[in-house]
Write an enzyme that holds these catalytic residues in place. Structure first.
Site, short mmCIF file in Angstrom:
data_model
loop_
_atom_site.label_atom_id
_atom_site.label_comp_id
_atom_site.label_asym_id
_atom_site.label_seq_id
_atom_site.Cartn_x
_atom_site.Cartn_y
_atom_site.Cartn_z
N LYS A 1 0.82 -1.22 0.00
CA LYS A 1 0.00 0.00 0.00
C LYS A 1 0.85 1.26 0.00
CE LYS A 1 -4.31 -1.71 1.85
NZ LYS A 1 -5.30 -1.66 2.92
N LYS B 1 -5.81 -10.40 -5.38
CA LYS B 1 -6.90 -10.70 -4.44
C LYS B 1 -8.15 -9.89 -4.82
CE LYS B 1 -7.33 -8.62 -0.38
NZ LYS B 1 -7.25 -8.16 1.01
N LYS C 1 -11.91 -5.07 -1.78
CA LYS C 1 -13.05 -4.18 -1.89
C LYS C 1 -12.70 -2.75 -2.26
CE LYS C 1 -14.08 -4.52 2.90
NZ LYS C 1 -12.91 -4.20 3.73
#
Ligand code: AMP
Ligand code: TRP
Length: 359
Positions: A139, A224, A227
Site C-alpha cells: 500500500k 486478491k 473491496k
C-alpha cells in the site's frame, strides 16, 4: 490486577489467559475478527471470513465481530462514505446471519479500549517489524507511486489490530489468508509484552479457511478480490443484483487452454472459478473440474451458485435497512458488552507497564 481477572497458564509456557467470566466458568474459546469499512463487502470477504463467522464460529465460541472503522482512516477517505459503509457493513454482518443473541457485533470506535491499548502495542513493537508487513509495503508503494503521502497510521496499523485482538483475551482469529501475517505479529507482541511485564495477554492464533482463503479478482486472477480496488468489473459485491453477478462471472478471465483442470499456477483463472464453485457447493475443486467440458458451462454453474449463495443475504439486508433503529440497538448493546469485556484487561496492561492507576 483487577480482582475478577483470573490468570491461568495454558498452552506454551508463559502463555496466559485472563478469564473475565470468573473462576466458576468452564473452558471456553474466545474469537475476535473484524472487517474494514473501506468499500462494499465482497464475495471474498464473505467466503474468506464472514460466512464462517455466521455458520460456525458464533455457535462454537464466545465471539466478537467488529466493524473496524479506525482502520479505514489509514488511507485517504471521505468521512461521509466511511460513515455510510460502517453502517452498511454492520447491517450486512447481521444479514449474513450473525445473531446478536449469540455473539457481540459492534463498531471499533465505539469502544475506547482499542485505541488505548494500541498505544501500548506501539511501545512494544519495533519500527522494523512494522515495515516488514506485506500489506504496508504494497500500500505504501502504491501511494508513493501516485505521488501521495503515506499516513503514519498505515505503518502502525498492525499495532491497532493487535490491540483489537489482545484486548479480549482472544484465542482464535478467523481471517482470510492475507491477514495471517498481521496475526503472527500480534502473537509476537503478546509474547514480548508478557515476557517483559507479566502474563496479561493470551497468545492468539489465526484460523484460515480450507477453501476460499483467497478469492481472486475475476478480471485479474493474480490479484486478491479486494473491496477498495478502483476497477470493479472483476469484483462481486454482496449487494450486487443477480444479473450483475452473472455478468461479472460470465466475463471472468479464463486461461489460454480450453480444458477445465484445477491448476492454480498454469490456470489461475479457471482455478479461481473452481474454488468459488467448491466454496458455494461444498465439493472439491479438483474433482469438480472433471465435470466440465468447457469454460462456458463452468461459468454458468458458478454464476448460478454465487447468485443463490448471496440471495438470502441481499434479502435480509433489504429487510434490515427498513429498521435502522434495530441495527443501532444491536451496535449500542454490542459496544457496551465489548467495552466491559476489554476494560479490565486493558487496565491490567496499563498497570503492568508502570502507569499509575487513577486513584
Ligand atoms: P477486509 O476487507 O480487509 O476488511 O477483510 C475482512 C476479512 O475478509 C478478512 O478476514 C480478510 O482476510 C477477508 N478477505 C478479504 N478479501 C478476501 C479475499 N479476496 N479472499 C478471502 N478472504 C478475504
Ligand atoms: N486488518 C484486517 C483486514 O484488513 C481487519 C482487522 C482489523 C481485523 N482488526 C482486526 C481482523 C482484528 C481480525 C482481527 O482485513
Amino acid at each position: 490486577m483487577t480482582e475478577h481477572l483470573r490468570v491461568e497458564q495454558r498452552g506454551e509456557a508463559g502463555e496466559a489467559r485472563l478469564d473475565p467470566a470468573g473462576p466458576e466458568a468452564g473452558p471456553y474459546v474466545r474469537i475476535f475478527s473484524g472487517v474494514k469499512p473501506t468499500g462494499h463487502l465482497t464475495l471474498g470477504n464473505y467466503l474468506g471470513a464472514v460466512r464462517r463467522w455466521a455458520e460456525v464460529d458464533q455457535y462454537r465460541a464466545d465471539a466478537l465481530f467488529c466493524v473496524v472503522d479506525l482502520h479505514a482512516l489509514t488511507v485517504e477517505h471521505d468521512p461521509a462514505r466511511v460513515r455510510r459503509l460502517s453502517r452498511q457493513a454492520a447491517t450486512l454482518l447481521l444479514a449474513a446471519g450473525l445473531d446478536p443473541g449469540r455473539c457481540t457485533v459492534f463498531v471499533q470506535s465505539h469502544v475506547d479500549e482499542h485505541a488505548r491499548l494500541s498505544y501500548l502495542m506501539e511501545c512494544v513493537a519495533a519500527d522494523g517489524e512494522m515495515r516488514r508487513m506485506i500489506q504496508y509495503k504494497e500500500k505504501s508503494t502504491r501511494e508513493a507511486a501516485r505521488g501521495g503521502s503515506v499516513r503514519l497510521s498505515l505503518l502502525t496499523y498492525p499495532a491497532l489490530m493487535a490491540a483489537d485482538i489482545l484486548a479480549y483475551g482472544t484465542h482464535e482469529v478467523p481471517v482470510g489468508d492475507d491477514q495471517a501475517q498481521h496475526v503472527e505479529l500480534t502473537r509476537d507482541l503478546a509474547r514480548r509484552f508478557n515476557q517483559r511485564y507479566g502474563a496479561v495477554f493470551t497468545v492468539p492464533r489465526a484460523v484460515v479457511p480450507a477453501v476460499a482463503a483467497r478469492v481472486m479478482d475475476l478480471q485479474d486472477p493474480a490479484a486478491k478480490m479486494g473491496k477498495s480496488h478502483a476497477e470493479t468489473s472483476g469484483i462481486v459485491y454482496l449487494l450486487d443484483e443477480p444479473d450483475v453477478v452473472r455478468k461479472k462471472v460470465m466475463r471472468a478471465v479464463t486461461d489460454s487452454g480450453s480444458e477445465v483442470t484445477y491448476d492454480r499456477v498454469e490456470q489461475p483463472g479457471v482455478a479461481n472459478l473452481l474454488d468459488l464453485l467448491a466454496a458455494c457447493t461444498g465439493g472439491e475443486p479438483a474433482e469438480l473440474a472433471g465435470g466440465y467440458a468447457s469454460y462456458g458451462a463452468l461459468k454458468r454453474d458458478v454464476a448460478d451458485a454465487v447468485v443463490e449463495l448471496l440471495r438470502p443475504v441481499r434479502e435480509r439486508h433489504a429487510a434490515l435497512c427498513a429498521e435502522p433503529e434495530r441495527v443501532d440497538a444491536v451496535l449500542r448493546e454490542g459496544a457496551a458488552r465489548a467495552g466491559a469485556m476489554a476494560r479490565p484487561r486493558v487496565d491490567a496492561a496499563y498497570a503492568a507497564v508502570g502507569l499509575l492507576p487513577p486513584a
